[in-house]
Design an enzyme around this catalytic site. Structure first.
Site, PDB file in Angstrom:
ATOM      1  N   ASP A   1      79.862   9.915  32.836  1.00 12.69           N
ATOM      2  CA  ASP A   1      80.784   8.802  32.553  1.00 12.69           C
ATOM      3  C   ASP A   1      80.934   8.469  31.068  1.00 12.69           C
ATOM      4  O   ASP A   1      80.030   8.652  30.270  1.00 12.69           O
ATOM      5  CB  ASP A   1      80.344   7.535  33.305  1.00 12.69           C
ATOM      6  CG  ASP A   1      78.863   7.180  33.118  1.00 12.69           C
ATOM      7  OD1 ASP A   1      78.048   8.085  32.959  1.00 12.69           O
ATOM      8  OD2 ASP A   1      78.547   5.972  33.150  1.00 12.69           O
TER       9      ASP A   1
ATOM     10  N   GLU B   1      76.339   6.549  35.082  1.00 15.64           N
ATOM     11  CA  GLU B   1      74.992   6.256  34.560  1.00 15.64           C
ATOM     12  C   GLU B   1      74.960   4.912  33.861  1.00 15.64           C
ATOM     13  O   GLU B   1      73.959   4.208  33.850  1.00 15.64           O
ATOM     14  CB  GLU B   1      74.536   7.360  33.601  1.00 15.64           C
ATOM     15  CG  GLU B   1      73.052   7.304  33.230  1.00 15.64           C
ATOM     16  CD  GLU B   1      72.679   6.231  32.225  1.00 15.64           C
ATOM     17  OE1 GLU B   1      71.604   5.616  32.371  1.00 15.64           O
ATOM     18  OE2 GLU B   1      73.469   5.980  31.278  1.00 15.64           O
TER      19      GLU B   1
HETATM   20 NI    NI Z   1      73.698   7.679  27.773  1.00 12.93          NI
END
Ligand code: NI
Length: 436
Positions: free
Chosen positions: A107, A173
């Site tokens: 991401d 994440e």
């Molecule tokens: Ni990172």
């Protein structure tokens, strides 16, 4: 006698390497090093493509498509739509053995890029109702590209691999929208560590202020657990000119904020573990001469052991309740665990340290201080032994103080970092499976 010793060692999970097996292993590691170096042009191309087309967490559909297409072209078994947009590739080696996982996160972040790179992002979107740019400002683009490189390298030596490699490409994440479960936690819930069951997991993070060529790691608690807390203080409102008619939540909240700072400084054994309690928001009132009925604080807790974490949780509740009671108010404390401790299994770390030292050179493997940032790789490490490490991404000779940090609009890394990342990921998998 010799046979008995071999059997004993084998049953203890150790492999007694014959000279022939050692030579074979060394040859395979050397081949991995060669293949990883040859992969660089492709890794750079993937990285730039992904960098130019960043996607926010849980929306990584284009990135997922690119990953799945590449993994399929290598002949891997590919699962898509894992934890919404995640992709998992399975490479079954030519010989039976254990299962090792390698993980990359996918991401980007809501930031407008200012690097001026030829492949800089111009993508725009809305985040929590606000118009924003989208940027790979933490280097997750490089993680995806390097793991694709490692997958290709390992696919070339498939017939020599004793076991299975699982490539985990994880969304979100950086966290999901409030109230949404995502990222590593959801991947684990959806069974990413099962079928086939993963025995150990490795992952890396490129690091903008570590020089290219270095690997940074820490055994045991490497990155902190991260929890969010809120304290709502409920009192009684009154005219600001007549405070005796109130139970003042502003003064009570102020006392609580100050007292919370004594939890780490007075109650935690700082020779064992670092810890942080930060109050980041304070909200109360609408007008200067009105005492409001309530006040709300929120903050973050960072810890390096579950014991410290529990101690801090209890201390926050005790402190808020006690001070509220002393003022005639009440306090409502909510603690939301966000990311657990990134805990590098000591036995696995000790066992794989020689691999890091071989791929980077012993002088380039640095044991670091604990990092108070958090990383959701921790969710895998709660279930299976894992090792997470940092890959230098700073041009050697640069002053780290001048480097644009992660999560800033000028964040940049040196692409010459990638071959070591690819080589180390692939070699960790090989060495683990071959019983190093
Ligand atoms: Ni990172």
């Amino acid at each position: 006698m010799k046979l008995t010793a071999t059997l004993l060692l084998a049953s203890a999970g150790l492999v007694l390497a014959t000279p022939a097996a050692r030579a074979q292993h060394a040859a395979l590691d050397a081949r991995i090093a060669q293949l990883a170096a040859a992969e660089q042009a492709k890794v750079v191309a993937w990285r730039r493509d992904i960098h130019e087309h960043p996607e926010l967490g849980n929306e990584e559909t284009r990135t997922a498509q690119l990953i799945a297409t590449q993994l399929k072209s290598l002949g891997l078994e590919v699962q898509t739509g894992v934890a919404r947009t995640g992709v998992v590739g399975i490479l079954r080696g030519g010989k039976p053995g254990r299962v090792v996982a390698l993980r990359a996160d996918m991401d980007g972040l809501p930031l407008t890029e200012t690097t001026g790179l030829a492949f800089a992002s111009t993508v725009k979107t809305t985040y929590l109702g606000q118009p924003v740019g989208v940027m790979h400002a933490c280097g997750h683009d490089t993680h995806v590209a390097m793991l694709l490189g490692a997958a290709e390298v390992l696919s070339h030596v498939r017939k020599d691999l004793p076991g299975t490699v699982k490539f985990i490409f994880q969304p979100a994440e950086e966290g999901s929208l409030p109230g949404v479960v995502g990222g590593a936690k959801l991947m684990v819930q959806e069974g990413v560590l099962d079928k086939p069951k993963v025995d150990a997991i490795f992952g890396l993070h490129i690091w903008a202020s570590a020089p290219v060529g270095q690997l940074w790691y820490r055994p045991r608690g490497e990155m902190a657990s991260s929890d969010r807390f809120t304290v709502k203080v409920m009192g009684r409102g009154a005219h600001g000119a007549k405070p005796w008619g109130s139970i003042d939540p502003v003064v009570t909240a102020a006392e609580i904020i100050t007292a919370l700072q004594t939890i780490v400084s007075r109650q935690i054994d700082l020779t064992q573990d670092a810890a942080v309690v930060t109050v980041g928001t304070v909200q109360a009132g609408v007008r200067y001469n009105i005492i409001p009925p309530d006040a709300t604080l929120s903050g973050t807790i960072r810890a390096f052991s579950p014991k410290t974490q529990e101690q801090i949780w209890a201390a926050i509740r005790r402190t808020a309740d006690g001070i509220a009671a002393a003022n005639g108010a009440t306090a409502e404390v909510t603690i939301e665990p966000y990311v657990p401790l990134t805990f590098n299994d000591p036995a696995l770390t000790a066992r794989m340290l020689p691999t890091l030292q071989e791929t980077a050179g012993p002088a380039n493997v640095v044991e670091i201080k604990a990092v108070t940032g958090a990383e959701d790789f921790a969710c895998y490490q709660e279930k299976v032994p894992g090792l997470f490490f940092f890959l230098g991404g700073m041009t050697p000779g640069t002053d780290p103080a001048t480097v644009a940090d992660h999560h800033t609009a000028g964040f940049k890394v040196d692409e010459s970092a990638f071959p070591l990342g690819v080589k180390t990921l692939a070699t960790l998998a090989v060495d683990y499976l071959m019983g190093k």
